[in-house]
Design an enzyme around this catalytic site. Structure first.
Site, PDB file in Angstrom:
ATOM      1  N   PRO A 194       0.866  -1.191   0.000  1.00  0.00           N
ATOM      2  CA  PRO A 194       0.000   0.000   0.000  1.00  0.00           C
ATOM      3  C   PRO A 194       0.900   1.239   0.000  1.00  0.00           C
ATOM      4  CG  PRO A 194       0.014  -1.025   2.181  1.00  0.00           C
ATOM      5  CD  PRO A 194       0.915  -1.852   1.312  1.00  0.00           C
ATOM      6  N   ASP A 235       5.814   2.734   2.311  1.00  0.00           N
ATOM      7  CA  ASP A 235       4.881   1.630   2.587  1.00  0.00           C
ATOM      8  C   ASP A 235       4.006   2.030   3.781  1.00  0.00           C
ATOM      9  OD1 ASP A 235       3.673  -0.719   3.433  1.00  0.00           O
ATOM     10  OD2 ASP A 235       5.392  -1.978   2.901  1.00  0.00           O
ATOM     11  N   HIS A 236       2.717   2.201   3.521  1.00  0.00           N
ATOM     12  CA  HIS A 236       1.827   2.730   4.568  1.00  0.00           C
ATOM     13  C   HIS A 236       1.607   1.729   5.701  1.00  0.00           C
ATOM     14  CE1 HIS A 236      -0.653   5.648   6.300  1.00  0.00           C
ATOM     15  NE2 HIS A 236      -1.336   6.062   5.250  1.00  0.00           N
ATOM     16  N   ARG A 237       2.011   0.465   5.512  1.00  0.00           N
ATOM     17  CA  ARG A 237       1.910  -0.492   6.625  1.00  0.00           C
ATOM     18  C   ARG A 237       2.945  -0.163   7.695  1.00  0.00           C
ATOM     19  NH1 ARG A 237       2.754  -5.835   3.224  1.00  0.00           N
ATOM     20  NH2 ARG A 237       4.339  -4.431   2.392  1.00  0.00           N
ATOM     21  N   ILE A 260       4.949   3.058   7.583  1.00  0.00           N
ATOM     22  CA  ILE A 260       5.232   4.490   7.744  1.00  0.00           C
ATOM     23  C   ILE A 260       3.926   5.283   7.637  1.00  0.00           C
ATOM     24  CG2 ILE A 260       6.383   6.443   6.591  1.00  0.00           C
ATOM     25  CD1 ILE A 260       8.463   4.180   5.668  1.00  0.00           C
TER      26      ILE A 260
END
Ligand code: CAO
Length: 555
Positions: free
Chosen positions: A353, A527-529, A531
């Site tokens: 993501p 990576d939104h998981r 950061i």
């Protein structure tokens, strides 16, 4: 300098084991405790460490030799002060293969009928803690014999099979590959048949350690323990090949393969009895990276790399168009590197993501400094590029925001205390990402020089797999070409990538007036998981501060 004979230390209760791998050669410099050779029995393999640091002067063992405690492995010219006595420094090896406590022979164990389910626990396996399960050899419904191997575990320097203390039908296996186990942990639940019940801590421990003696002591009269275990353990071993389907390799080779993500079962062994060596793993990696070979997983993914039909993702099929209907066409097969990187990019684009933050950095002063440095260094032949400064600035930002230098491993984050930076290089064969190691320890000049060498190697198709592995963060610079912003794709398992485009002179408001400043467009994909948006904005802002005043790198 003293010549020291390095001997096989106390390796437990066994007599003779076979040398299956030589890990050093004459002329090598070895450290104390460095593994020298690997020895193997029916059910365990272990590495024998050096008692002394120094230079190898003579090898006293060859592949296939049988060795035992006290056998001389090699002669080392000891470095520095007198070497520690072999017996003392051999202790870690003894700890690695800690012998099981003396036990009663398995054959003498009481035989009893099991009533109801029976739990099988990890027996006394010596000094090991948190050993990793690397193979589960049985499945629910299997008929298990007493002493039959259930799982294989591996420590840093040894691997061994854990046998069942009972016979019966396997109702449930309680561990899976990757789990860490310790003495007493529940392994399995058996039901059904009559079980030869031996006290777990006694006879099973013997079964783990004793086969070493069994396998290697044909000349010597086996002890009662060894003889009894031999009788039950022998059928489980596939002589001369793999053990129960497990690829035949030492623990360190397994670890090496795991680090590179190499499926060991697909590597052909060139060592003794088909054993897989480190060189085999390297050759396999090179073949895959050069496109000469494919892993089974890559082969399965191949259609996806070329577009695929998207069926696996539940998507509508890829449009099939007869382009020739609309005009003349020419069809060209994609190169191997493009196919491989395509498959990787597709996976990373789909699975991560990813979000991209765009920002500008004022590099007016830095560019002036770069130009003057290059003038001063004209004769050295090393040209400092903006990318080298960016690498240094990124290392400072990665240190301040360590999650950008991490990787996801299941539910855990692995923070890396090294800063290896990959950079995208455009080559005639496609995109390649060479890696500059330890950028925190290198100056801008050295980084520039290494970047030039690696970029040339990339263009010449001469990069080795090692030169493309281990990056913790990547920079993709299109600055030499043009553009404003773009959305680079993260190079998994990294969690962020910085895209850089061409700097341009822009009017910037300084509070009183517009002034011309050289502005560098930055595009940070993350990576939104791992950061959050705020952290990404702070990372970019910090990077901008450093680039506008490079002295901040020193803070
Ligand atoms: N802004 C303005 N000019 C820039 C610049 C920037 N951000 N970055 C580099 N330049 C200039 C350089 O100063 C150099 O100018 P001079 O020749 O006048 O000194 C010129 O552009 C060429 O630079 P370069 O590209 O040779 O050097 P580099 O260090 O910037 O990059 C390398 C090296 C290997 C990264 C680059 O050659 C390359 O391959 N870039 C493409 C990467 C890529 O394809 N990324 C996309 C990946 S996603 O598909």
């Amino acid at each position: 300098m003293a010549l020291v004979e390095v001997q096989v230390p106390d390796i437990g209760d066994f007599d003779e084991v076979t040398v299956i791998e030589l890990m050093v050669k004459v002329g090598d410099t070895v450290k104390a405790e460095q593994s020298l050779i690997t020895v193997e029995s029916d059910k365990a393999s272990m590495e024998i460490p050096s008692s002394t640091a120094g230079v190898v002067k003579e090898m006293r063992v060859a592949l296939g030799d049988k060795v035992k405690q006290g056998s001389i492995v090699l002669v080392v010219e000891a470095a520095g002060a007198a070497a520690a006595p072999a017996a003392a420094s051999a202790a870690p090896a003894a700890a690695v293969v800690a012998p099981a406590p003396a036990t009663a022979p398995v054959a003498a164990a009481p035989v009893a009928a099991a009533s109801g389910p029976v739990e099988v626990h990890v027996p006394d396996i010596g000094d090991f803690k948190d050993v990793v399960v690397i193979e589960v050899m049985v499945k629910p419904g299997d008929n298990i014999k007493v002493e039959q191997s259930l799982i294989t575990v591996e420590s840093d320097k040894a691997s061994m099979e854990i046998p069942s203390s009972h016979a019966g039908v396997l109702q449930e296996i309680k561990v899976k590959v990757g789990d860490k186990v310790n003495i007493g942990d529940l392994l399995a639940v058996l039901t059904g048949t009559v079980a030869a019940v031996a006290p777990v801590a006694a006879s099973v421990a013997a079964a783990v350690a004793a086969p070493v003696a069994v396998a290697s002591a044909p000349a010597a009269a086996p002890t009662p323990v060894a003889a009894a275990v031999a009788a039950v353990a022998a059928p489980a071993h596939a002589p001369g090949g793999t053990t129960l389907g497990l690829p035949h390799a030492s623990p360190s080779v397994r670890k090496f393969a795991r680090e590179l993500g190499v499926p060991l079962a697909e590597v052909k062994g060139s060592g003794l009895k088909g054993r897989i060596t480190e060189a085999d793993v390297q050759a396999f990696t090179q073949a895959v990276m050069s496109g000469a070979a494919q892993t089974k997983a890559q082969a399965a993914k191949a259609p996806a790399a070329s577009g695929g039909d998207g069926a696996a993702l539940g998507l509508i099929p890829w449009p099939k168009v007869d382009f020739a209907k609309f005009g003349p066409i020419e069809r060209k097969e994609m190169g191997r590197i493009k196919k491989i990187s395509g498959a990787n990019l597709l996976r990373n684009a789909i699975m991560i993501p990813a979000v991209t933050n765009h920002d500008d950095a004022d590099i007016t002063d830095l560019e002036a400094f770069r130009v003057s440095t290059n003038k001063e260094n004209e004769k050295s032949g090393v040209k400092v590029t903006m990318l080298a400064f960016l690498i240094k600035a990124c290392v400072a930002a990665l240190k301040k925001y360590p999650e950008f230098n991490s990787s996801l491993d299941g539910d855990a984050l692995v923070y890396k205390n090294y800063w290896h930076i990959g950079f995208a290089a455009d080559t005639p064969n496609g995109l390649m990402v060479p890696v500059i190691r330890d950028c925190d320890k290198k100056g801008v000049l050295q980084i520039s020089q290494e970047m030039g060498e690696l970029a040339k190697k990339a263009r010449d198709g001469k990069l080795s797999p090692a030169e493309m592995s281990g990056a913790t963060f990547t920079i993709s610079s299109l600055g030499g070409i043009g553009g404003k912003y773009f959305t680079p794709i993260i190079n998994a398992p990294e969690v962020a990538i910085l895209g850089v485009c061409k700097s341009t002179m822009e009017p910037v408001w300084d509070g009183k007036q517009f002034v011309p400043r050289l502005m560098l467009p930055l595009s940070l994909t993350w990576d939104h998981r791992v950061i959050d948006g705020a952290a990404a904005a702070r990372f970019n802002a910090f990077l901008g501060q450093i680039l506008s005043d490079f002295r901040r790198v020193l803070l």
